[in-house]
Design a protein around this motif. Sequence first.
Motif, mmCIF file in Angstrom:
data_model
loop_
_atom_site.group_PDB
_atom_site.id
_atom_site.type_symbol
_atom_site.label_atom_id
_atom_site.label_comp_id
_atom_site.label_asym_id
_atom_site.label_seq_id
_atom_site.Cartn_x
_atom_site.Cartn_y
_atom_site.Cartn_z
ATOM 1 N N SER A 240 0.754 -1.734 -17.969
ATOM 2 C CA SER A 240 -0.181 -1.068 -18.892
ATOM 3 C C SER A 240 0.567 -0.064 -19.748
ATOM 4 O O SER A 240 1.177 0.870 -19.225
ATOM 5 C CB SER A 240 -1.273 -0.357 -18.087
ATOM 6 O OG SER A 240 -2.078 0.401 -18.938
ATOM 7 N N GLN A 241 0.527 -0.266 -21.051
ATOM 8 C CA GLN A 241 1.170 0.684 -21.957
ATOM 9 C C GLN A 241 0.603 2.079 -21.750
ATOM 10 O O GLN A 241 1.334 3.024 -21.490
ATOM 11 C CB GLN A 241 0.943 0.221 -23.402
ATOM 12 C CG GLN A 241 1.662 0.998 -24.490
ATOM 13 C CD GLN A 241 1.068 2.365 -24.820
ATOM 14 O OE1 GLN A 241 1.805 3.371 -24.860
ATOM 15 N NE2 GLN A 241 -0.231 2.442 -25.009
ATOM 16 N N SER A 242 -0.716 2.191 -21.847
ATOM 17 C CA SER A 242 -1.358 3.515 -21.791
ATOM 18 C C SER A 242 -1.359 4.079 -20.381
ATOM 19 O O SER A 242 -1.393 5.288 -20.182
ATOM 20 C CB SER A 242 -2.796 3.405 -22.274
ATOM 21 O OG SER A 242 -3.524 2.520 -21.416
ATOM 22 N N VAL B 57 -2.774 0.711 -33.031
ATOM 23 C CA VAL B 57 -3.620 0.092 -31.995
ATOM 24 C C VAL B 57 -3.019 -1.240 -31.531
ATOM 25 O O VAL B 57 -3.049 -1.568 -30.347
ATOM 26 C CB VAL B 57 -5.072 -0.070 -32.514
ATOM 27 C CG1 VAL B 57 -5.831 -1.093 -31.701
ATOM 28 C CG2 VAL B 57 -5.787 1.276 -32.425
ATOM 29 N N ALA B 58 -2.461 -1.995 -32.458
ATOM 30 C CA ALA B 58 -1.859 -3.279 -32.076
ATOM 31 C C ALA B 58 -0.513 -3.013 -31.405
ATOM 32 O O ALA B 58 0.387 -2.411 -31.995
ATOM 33 C CB ALA B 58 -1.666 -4.150 -33.306
ATOM 34 N N SER B 59 -0.392 -3.476 -30.199
ATOM 35 C CA SER B 59 0.812 -3.191 -29.425
ATOM 36 C C SER B 59 1.996 -4.018 -29.929
ATOM 37 O O SER B 59 1.882 -5.233 -30.104
ATOM 38 C CB SER B 59 0.513 -3.545 -27.965
ATOM 39 O OG SER B 59 1.525 -3.085 -27.145
ATOM 40 N N CYS C 26 -4.074 -6.421 -18.966
ATOM 41 C CA CYS C 26 -5.054 -6.855 -19.976
ATOM 42 C C CYS C 26 -4.326 -7.045 -21.312
ATOM 43 O O CYS C 26 -3.335 -6.369 -21.579
ATOM 44 C CB CYS C 26 -6.108 -5.781 -20.212
ATOM 45 S SG CYS C 26 -6.969 -5.244 -18.742
ATOM 46 N N GLY C 27 -4.872 -7.921 -22.139
ATOM 47 C CA GLY C 27 -4.426 -8.060 -23.535
ATOM 48 C C GLY C 27 -2.954 -8.371 -23.656
ATOM 49 O O GLY C 27 -2.391 -9.233 -22.965
ATOM 50 N N THR C 28 -2.303 -7.633 -24.559
ATOM 51 C CA THR C 28 -0.875 -7.837 -24.806
ATOM 52 C C THR C 28 -0.070 -7.655 -23.524
ATOM 53 O O THR C 28 0.906 -8.380 -23.272
ATOM 54 C CB THR C 28 -0.408 -6.847 -25.896
ATOM 55 O OG1 THR C 28 -0.911 -7.306 -27.143
ATOM 56 C CG2 THR C 28 1.090 -6.730 -25.982
ATOM 57 N N SER C 29 -0.481 -6.706 -22.708
ATOM 58 C CA SER C 29 0.259 -6.455 -21.459
ATOM 59 C C SER C 29 0.168 -7.672 -20.538
ATOM 60 O O SER C 29 1.092 -7.958 -19.776
ATOM 61 C CB SER C 29 -0.282 -5.213 -20.753
ATOM 62 O OG SER C 29 -0.134 -4.107 -21.590
ATOM 63 N N THR D 27 -5.890 1.986 -18.694
ATOM 64 C CA THR D 27 -6.865 0.912 -18.836
ATOM 65 C C THR D 27 -7.713 0.813 -17.561
ATOM 66 O O THR D 27 -7.180 0.610 -16.465
ATOM 67 C CB THR D 27 -6.138 -0.407 -19.149
ATOM 68 O OG1 THR D 27 -5.396 -0.194 -20.352
ATOM 69 C CG2 THR D 27 -7.097 -1.564 -19.350
ATOM 70 N N LYS E 34 -2.121 -10.827 -32.070
ATOM 71 C CA LYS E 34 -1.734 -9.852 -33.097
ATOM 72 C C LYS E 34 -2.446 -10.164 -34.403
ATOM 73 O O LYS E 34 -3.002 -9.290 -35.042
ATOM 74 C CB LYS E 34 -0.227 -9.921 -33.350
ATOM 75 C CG LYS E 34 0.792 -9.051 -32.810
ATOM 76 C CD LYS E 34 0.627 -7.661 -32.391
ATOM 77 C CE LYS E 34 -0.475 -7.374 -31.451
ATOM 78 N NZ LYS E 34 -0.155 -6.956 -30.129
ATOM 79 N N GLU F 162 -6.371 -9.545 -34.203
ATOM 80 C CA GLU F 162 -6.888 -8.184 -34.039
ATOM 81 C C GLU F 162 -6.727 -7.332 -35.286
ATOM 82 O O GLU F 162 -7.545 -6.447 -35.529
ATOM 83 C CB GLU F 162 -6.306 -7.487 -32.811
ATOM 84 C CG GLU F 162 -4.838 -7.198 -32.859
ATOM 85 C CD GLU F 162 -4.313 -6.584 -31.558
ATOM 86 O OE1 GLU F 162 -5.092 -5.970 -30.820
ATOM 87 O OE2 GLU F 162 -3.118 -6.724 -31.299
HETATM 88 C C1 F6R Z 1 -3.262 -5.585 -28.290
HETATM 89 C C2 F6R Z 1 -3.389 -4.460 -27.397
HETATM 90 C C3 F6R Z 1 -4.280 -4.597 -26.226
HETATM 91 C C4 F6R Z 1 -3.673 -3.895 -25.005
HETATM 92 C C5 F6R Z 1 -4.676 -3.901 -23.854
HETATM 93 C C6 F6R Z 1 -4.088 -3.287 -22.594
HETATM 94 O O1 F6R Z 1 -2.387 -5.317 -29.341
HETATM 95 O O2 F6R Z 1 -2.804 -3.433 -27.603
HETATM 96 O O3 F6R Z 1 -4.571 -5.929 -25.948
HETATM 97 O O4 F6R Z 1 -2.508 -4.559 -24.645
HETATM 98 O O5 F6R Z 1 -5.812 -3.167 -24.219
HETATM 99 O O6 F6R Z 1 -3.704 -1.961 -22.803
HETATM 100 P P1 F6R Z 1 -2.697 -1.240 -21.848
HETATM 101 O O7 F6R Z 1 -1.388 -1.904 -21.963
HETATM 102 O O8 F6R Z 1 -2.668 0.180 -22.333
HETATM 103 O O9 F6R Z 1 -3.252 -1.359 -20.464
#
Ligand code: F6R
Length: 619
Positions: free
Chosen positions: A358-360, A409-411, A311-314, A363, A496, A499
């Motif tokens: 996924s960073q976190s 929050v912004a990746s 999702c998103g940046t990922s 998700t 970026k 958001e």
């Molecule tokens: C944008 C941002 C989000 C995450 C998205 C997925 O700067 O941080 O778009 O990339 O919510 O999150 P993760 O990577 O944690 O699954």
Amino acid sequence: MCGIVGYIGEQEAYPILIKGLHRLEYRGYDSAGVSMINAKHDLNIYKATGKVAALEDKCAAEDTTGNIGIAHTRWATHGEPNTVNAHPHRSQSGNLSLVHNGIIENYKTLRTKLENEGYTFCSDTDTEVLVQLIEYTQKSQQCDLFTAVQRALKHVVGAYAIAILEKENPDQLVCARKGSPLVIGVGTDARGHKEFYLGSDATPIVEYTKQVVYLKDEEIALMDRSGKLEIINLSNVHQTPEMHILSLSLDELEKGGYPHFMLKEIWEQPNALRTCIRGRIHVQAKDVLLSGITDHKEKFLNARRIIICACGTSWHSALIGKYFIEEAAQIPVEVEYASEFRYRNPVIYPDDIVIAVSQSGETADTLAAIQLGEQKGAFLYGICNVIGSSIARATQSGTYIHVGPEIGVASTKAFTGQVTTLCLIGLAIAKEKHTLSDEMYHMLIDELQTIPDKIQWTLENNQGIDQFAQMFTYCRNFLFLGRGYNYPVALEGALKLKEISYIHAEGYPAAEMKHGPIALVDEEMPCVFIAPKRGMYDKVVSNIQEIKSRKGKIISVVTEGDKIVSDMSDYTFVIPDTRDCFVPLLAVIPLQLLSYYVATAKGRNVDQPRNLAKSVTVE
Ligand code: F6R
């Protein structure tokens, strides 16, 4: 998203809870609350809308004593952000207070049943249903809280991480999880007493103890003041707590002299990528070593296809990964929005590999996409930053990006870490499949190792962006354009900016612009071109020409020494030369800085932009 903190021990709970809430602020929230049991067995609950500081103001004149407590930051899902809907929620008799992350899907049915039993509700939340259900179970089945939680949760459909206090029993703290993370910290205070900390992630815990237990799905834990930790699952089976040691350090959670976490994390990228690469490249042998791939070599050699869900940046980094893996390893790669993939009955074969980026690692949609892949028998691979996260544990193999905690929050650094990791994965598969010549393989490895230094150069040679950004605060729209590997960079640049500055921005493949977006272009419209002297340079030059003749303002990212695009542009950002596939790692840097400086010039809260959450644990 919502955050949970808890404490039981001999110390005063309130300062620990408040500090913990501050540590969790990065996740995004709109109200906060805290609950403690004092020496007289009063169960006090205080809540405030807005920031944790507002909660502290509210608590200043209140009784906040007690050495057991729970606290919460709420990101509204059911019901608006006000003090009634904020957590903790109190049970009808006033004996229990509860905080909750996640969503209870059958809360309406449960609420109706409880109303028929005489329970009344004061909030619009699904959470209040949980606390009443637990109280109802405890009373009707004459059992202790630990048992009541276990029995009540059997009736609950949805995702939860919960922590509960019981006024009549201030020596025990109970928590449970399903689909939403919870970490228990096991510490010892100055006088040698055992104490327990609780967090929805490790950030509120790390300054007190490094010893943690990650609660697993469908587990319920009881933390007793005597130092006993008991875990049982929903099927009534006792579990042995598995102790882990946190590698997170406190310094990583602080701003270290930067005004915002986002700026710190942008500048951390050279070192973050050095760590990401370290140990994965054998420098002398010019070889990539990824055990996540080599340990499952056959899967990758025989893979029909790779499906990357994110999702998103990922998702943007996944798209760059697709381009690279297809080019280097000659495997078809599909990139899917996890939220679409999970609901559209996709064709998945047992010889497919599903990669979650996924960073976190939490998700909800990405986790569900992985679970769908599992049902269809695909091999599951995780690319996460947070160690021990749900996606890291739900996958059969994987690679951590190791860029350190991302608090803004912004990746930013997670994006470059993901792209680097995907490139390493592409190289590792290419090695196994012999799809690259030795010469090309070694050359790409050599070049990848220069990227951290080139990012440092990019940061140091684009220092005027803060001044330049001031001119764009009035803009209502921005267009970001790129081709090939730089199309995902255009998407990321636009995301970026929108958001954190709340300026509308769109990313587009530069050539596709003629098929619609060009209608938007006039002298008011800044168009950011990613135009390195590589790949489709001449084609991009023609695209710039098309915008210029419609009087659009041209901002470009160019290779150092470029004259042609620089002369056509109103402003240029410079990057060093590199291979096409690694350009995104450099080109994104000025775009991160541009969005940061436009947003700060507009007075935005860049680390916690409105409505956004760091870890999106609801679908
Ligand atoms: C944008 C941002 C989000 C995450 C998205 C997925 O700067 O941080 O778009 O990339 O919510 O999150 P993760 O990577 O944690 O699954």
